[in-house]
Scaffold this motif. Sequence first.
Motif: not given
Length: 387
Positions: A249-260, A287-292
């Motif tokens: 649940g790190c920020v990077e695991a939710l918002a990094g490029e690979a995560a997106v 889908d794109a809106r929710e993920v971003l």
Amino acid sequence: MAPALSPSTARVLGTLIREGPTSRMQLARMTGLTPGGITRAISPLVDSGLVRETAARPAGGRGRPATALEVQADRELQVGVKVTATGLVAVLCDLRCRVLAEHHEELRGQDPPTVLEQVAELVRRWCREHPRVRRAGLSLSGDVDPSTGQVGYSPFLGWRDLPVGRLLAGMVDVPVVVENDVRALLTGEHMAGTGAGAHSLAMVTIGAGIGCALLLEGRVVHGSHGVLGEIGHVLADSAGPRCHCGNVGCVEALAGEAAVLEQMAGRGHPGLTVPEVVAMARAGSADAREVLAGAGRAIGIGLATLANLFGPAVIVLTGEAVGGPDGDYDVMAPSVREEFARRAFGSAADCELVLRPLTFTDWARGAAACAVAALLTSRAWNGEAAG
Ligand SMILES: [Zn+2]
């Protein structure tokens, strides 16, 4: 190389570099020096031709024109080079970090001798073509110690424990400073960009990883162990996905490029790039809106943590998902701002959030700014104290 500047002289020169033409009275106010102190501090700069008196009205000044002091910015030039996993971007800058020339090339390889020879060739060529080049700055991602020029680990290049400053200095005829690329970007923005002159400033970059650099009370901070401001590994969601660092649940695991991209693949949209996800969101893909939006909320938590702990005046947020070269950061920005406002404590919420795209040129300019900063702070060149 020239002897190190006295602290007062460095302070005055740094102020003139950031502010442009400035009257003696304004300088005294900005630096806290007495009028006599200003005269003593300025004297070696005027003698060496770095600063001259002009009749120009200071920027924003009213009434009759006052005498202003101005840096002769083109008297000393610096080369700034940013190395990425695949290429290098170089700029030639004056003392006010204005870009005079720019050059991009692909790397011929990733091994240190090949990359450093490529950087050195460019520095040598610009030194031949522009005799006023006085210094060079190199920036790369990862764990870099600017006081020694040592690279501990640069993941994109796969370099470990390498004395990059010393190696490069042996290949060129000007002093060299090496810095982490996000701290270099911050240094450039503090000297000549969005956060020019800010007392405290943070730079957050969203890309393959989440980078963060901090300037507090006028100084870029480096941390005791080479790690500082790792907001990518702040907990944003205890039920979130696993992070490459081993936690959940790190920020990077939710918002990094690979995560997106992984989240998009999980929703049946494999093989995309981040700009494509942004384009889909803008075209109305739920889908794109929710993920971003989810990524934006995680980033907002990271930024609020930064503001709560360090209280910077300004946080500059940049990166591909934030905005492409056209400045299109409309998709993620609202969720970043909402979450930041919700989590920032008390007046930490007054911290100004600037979301803006920065180009490769800005990154390279940051490397050049580190060379100027080293001149001002007598920081190490090539791992040896200046002066
Ligand atoms: Zn992590």
